[in-house]
Design a protein around this motif. Sequence first.
Motif, PDB file in Angstrom:
ATOM      1  N   VAL A 250      69.105  15.825  99.346  1.00 19.75           N
ATOM      2  CA  VAL A 250      68.198  16.669 100.132  1.00 19.75           C
ATOM      3  C   VAL A 250      67.097  17.296  99.289  1.00 19.75           C
ATOM      4  CG1 VAL A 250      68.049  18.761 101.556  1.00 19.75           C
ATOM      5  CG2 VAL A 250      69.914  17.127 101.907  1.00 19.75           C
ATOM      6  N   GLU A 251      67.469  17.942  98.189  1.00 24.40           N
ATOM      7  CA  GLU A 251      66.455  18.634  97.377  1.00 24.40           C
ATOM      8  C   GLU A 251      65.457  17.664  96.748  1.00 24.40           C
ATOM      9  OE1 GLU A 251      66.338  22.658  94.640  1.00 24.40           O
ATOM     10  OE2 GLU A 251      68.191  21.501  94.763  1.00 24.40           O
ATOM     11  N   PRO A 252      65.879  16.522  96.177  1.00 25.99           N
ATOM     12  CA  PRO A 252      64.890  15.562  95.673  1.00 25.99           C
ATOM     13  C   PRO A 252      63.969  15.045  96.779  1.00 25.99           C
ATOM     14  CG  PRO A 252      67.046  15.088  94.747  1.00 25.99           C
ATOM     15  CD  PRO A 252      67.250  16.117  95.812  1.00 25.99           C
ATOM     16  N   ARG A 253      64.511  14.854  97.985  1.00 21.24           N
ATOM     17  CA  ARG A 253      63.692  14.354  99.096  1.00 21.24           C
ATOM     18  C   ARG A 253      62.650  15.396  99.519  1.00 21.24           C
ATOM     19  NH1 ARG A 253      64.146  14.607 104.721  1.00 21.24           N
ATOM     20  NH2 ARG A 253      63.233  12.811 105.812  1.00 21.24           N
ATOM     21  N   LEU A 254      63.009  16.666  99.448  1.00 20.07           N
ATOM     22  CA  LEU A 254      62.068  17.726  99.825  1.00 20.07           C
ATOM     23  C   LEU A 254      60.957  17.867  98.794  1.00 20.07           C
ATOM     24  CD1 LEU A 254      64.576  20.464 101.072  1.00 20.07           C
ATOM     25  CD2 LEU A 254      62.923  19.218 102.483  1.00 20.07           C
ATOM     26  N   GLY A 255      61.270  17.591  97.526  1.00 21.81           N
ATOM     27  CA  GLY A 255      60.274  17.685  96.468  1.00 21.81           C
ATOM     28  C   GLY A 255      59.977  19.126  96.067  1.00 21.81           C
ATOM     29  N   LYS A 256      58.886  19.304  95.341  1.00 21.00           N
ATOM     30  CA  LYS A 256      58.492  20.639  94.881  1.00 21.00           C
ATOM     31  C   LYS A 256      57.924  21.428  96.056  1.00 21.00           C
ATOM     32  CE  LYS A 256      55.754  23.017  91.341  1.00 21.00           C
ATOM     33  NZ  LYS A 256      56.915  23.822  90.913  1.00 21.00           N
ATOM     34  N   TYR A 257      58.332  22.677  96.152  1.00 16.65           N
ATOM     35  CA  TYR A 257      57.906  23.486  97.294  1.00 16.65           C
ATOM     36  C   TYR A 257      56.478  23.978  97.116  1.00 16.65           C
ATOM     37  CZ  TYR A 257      57.739  27.122 100.841  1.00 16.65           C
ATOM     38  OH  TYR A 257      57.384  27.901 101.913  1.00 16.65           O
ATOM     39  N   ASN A 258      55.713  23.866  98.193  1.00 19.09           N
ATOM     40  CA  ASN A 258      54.344  24.374  98.227  1.00 19.09           C
ATOM     41  C   ASN A 258      54.311  25.644  99.084  1.00 19.09           C
ATOM     42  OD1 ASN A 258      51.625  24.874  98.388  1.00 19.09           O
ATOM     43  ND2 ASN A 258      51.099  22.985  99.492  1.00 19.09           N
ATOM     44  N   PRO A 259      54.088  26.817  98.498  1.00 19.88           N
ATOM     45  CA  PRO A 259      54.086  28.080  99.253  1.00 19.88           C
ATOM     46  C   PRO A 259      53.053  28.106 100.382  1.00 19.88           C
ATOM     47  CG  PRO A 259      54.166  28.501  96.893  1.00 19.88           C
ATOM     48  CD  PRO A 259      53.871  27.043  97.054  1.00 19.88           C
ATOM     49  N   ASP A 260      52.034  27.248 100.301  1.00 16.37           N
ATOM     50  CA  ASP A 260      51.019  27.214 101.366  1.00 16.37           C
ATOM     51  C   ASP A 260      51.593  26.712 102.690  1.00 16.37           C
ATOM     52  OD1 ASP A 260      49.149  28.128  99.562  1.00 16.37           O
ATOM     53  OD2 ASP A 260      48.417  26.111  99.054  1.00 16.37           O
ATOM     54  N   GLU A 261      52.764  26.061 102.627  1.00 16.00           N
ATOM     55  CA  GLU A 261      53.389  25.565 103.856  1.00 16.00           C
ATOM     56  C   GLU A 261      54.058  26.678 104.659  1.00 16.00           C
ATOM     57  OE1 GLU A 261      56.165  22.686 102.476  1.00 16.00           O
ATOM     58  OE2 GLU A 261      54.678  21.086 102.306  1.00 16.00           O
ATOM     59  N   ALA A 262      54.229  27.847 104.050  1.00 16.33           N
ATOM     60  CA  ALA A 262      54.941  28.943 104.712  1.00 16.33           C
ATOM     61  C   ALA A 262      54.108  29.551 105.830  1.00 16.33           C
ATOM     62  CB  ALA A 262      55.318  30.012 103.695  1.00 16.33           C
ATOM     63  N   SER A 263      54.800  30.113 106.799  1.00 14.53           N
ATOM     64  CA  SER A 263      54.119  30.802 107.899  1.00 14.53           C
ATOM     65  C   SER A 263      54.209  32.310 107.748  1.00 14.53           C
ATOM     66  CB  SER A 263      54.740  30.391 109.243  1.00 14.53           C
ATOM     67  OG  SER A 263      56.106  30.763 109.296  1.00 14.53           O
ATOM     68  N   ILE A 264      54.817  32.780 106.627  1.00 17.65           N
ATOM     69  CA  ILE A 264      54.940  34.210 106.355  1.00 17.65           C
ATOM     70  C   ILE A 264      54.450  34.486 104.941  1.00 17.65           C
ATOM     71  CG2 ILE A 264      56.916  34.502 107.912  1.00 17.65           C
ATOM     72  CD1 ILE A 264      58.705  34.525 105.386  1.00 17.65           C
ATOM     73  N   ASP A 265      54.284  35.755 104.622  1.00 19.10           N
ATOM     74  CA  ASP A 265      53.905  36.166 103.275  1.00 19.10           C
ATOM     75  C   ASP A 265      55.168  36.205 102.426  1.00 19.10           C
ATOM     76  OD1 ASP A 265      52.948  37.223 100.962  1.00 19.10           O
ATOM     77  OD2 ASP A 265      52.263  39.127 101.827  1.00 19.10           O
TER      78      ASP A 265
END
Length: 530
Positions: A250-265
Amino acid sequence: MTDSTHSSSNNPNNKGLFNRFLATVEFLGNMLPHPITLFAIFAVAIVVFSGIADWYGLSAIDPRPEGASGRDPDGVIEVVSLLSAEGLQRIMTGLVTNFTGFAPLGTVLVALLGVSVAEHSGLLSAAMRGMVMGASKRLVTFMVVFAAIMSNTAAELGYVVLIPLAAMIFHSLGRHPLAGLAAAFAGVSGGYSANLLLGTIDPLLAGITTPAAQMIDPTYVVGAEANWYFMMISVFLIAILGTLVTEKIVEPRLGKYNPDEASIDLSQNSIDRLTKQEKSGLKWAGVSLLVVSLLLAWTIIPSDGILRNPDTGEVAGSPFLKGIVVIIFVTFSIPGFVYGRVVGTMKNDKDVINAMSKSMSSMGLYIVLVFFAAQFVAFFKWTNLGTILAINGAALLQALNLTGPEVFILFILMCALVNLSLGSSSAQWAITAPIFVPMLMLIGYAPETIQAAYRIGDSVTNLITPMMSYFGLILAVAVKYKKDMGIGTLVATMLPYSMVFFVGWVILFYVWVFLLGMPVGPESPTYYTP
């Protein structure tokens, strides 16, 4: 709630064969009426069908030996019509007692009274937070899944507290927050039946299995502890598998997280660590639990223990096992109150009563469900339809030579598929137990083993069905970190857990029960001789 909670068919990204399958499951699930309505329909259908079956003379030869308890002298089991004057009289006079005598009702409510004290005092929440946040970085995934499994002792605690907390913890460690959410969701929902402790689900399922078993053996009783051993060992299996799937798939498939994808601060996404007072509360709650455990051990471990079977001196059939619901009540309520006193959330008896009242007020829907489920179960038993269906089903299995342990693969798979559209554990088991428990008993398997197999199927597909009651809540949390998150995306994320859990849990079941010959619980037989 955002538009992401709507059907995945509206999302242009959710195309392809797999997502069409998910959309079909969602569509079919939405077509089903509410479980309460479903039980009402089934109850009426049983009445009508019993009249039709009686008209055609439907019957079966009783497989029990002559003179066995409950066996008719002529050895024939006939349908009893409820579509008659006598049937209507029985329905009218039995409606209330069907409800009040439904075994899961009292046991669940009593167990919940104790759990409610531990929950509302803050003990369970603090214990979960301390367990996860105190883990080393290398063990954090394992501890998230492990804590999530253990949170099943207290109903919605894992969904409401631990899943959002796991997402925050993963984000604070620089890992993908949805991986943390997925790991916690896998433990809470996919590992729903596994636990080191007995919880409210154990007496609930046992209370449904008992009357189903009594269709074949009127004296048979299934205790709340019936699957305890197998559920304990399952905790470690699910925790290990959940960790591996999270970190390797799961984690490798998700990749590195991009904070711009969030809908909250995300800068406001803080984690509340345990205070000194909460740590002190946990310490004293642990001391009180140890004292309670030692007192309970004193009643059952010595050969003259006061809670041993007074006739045989054994643990089997003892007041200790028969009163396991009371033990659940005590072992949660006392540490819960001690914790509350230390941290200040509970100061006197009024606070304890308020905690219990809050939990009872949330059980209204369950009580209504039980009323209609109790009628369905009673009608099914009165008409003998369940017994006749079980006998004919067992004969079919024997004709197909499906009487070996491999029959459980089909049974578990069937339960898993039904769970996709009927997410309530108690509702599903109340419908299927009166059919499959007698059927599998007649080919030689004990109700305790059958119930353990059901719990596997009931758990593994919780992760991938939009019909699961908390699915919308999980999606709402996921949307905070990925604003375009849809149902199909969430299900695709959780599917590897579901598949691995199914295979791993079935293998454990076969190894534990049939290869090693281990019981699924204290004094729980594997086989039954009709």
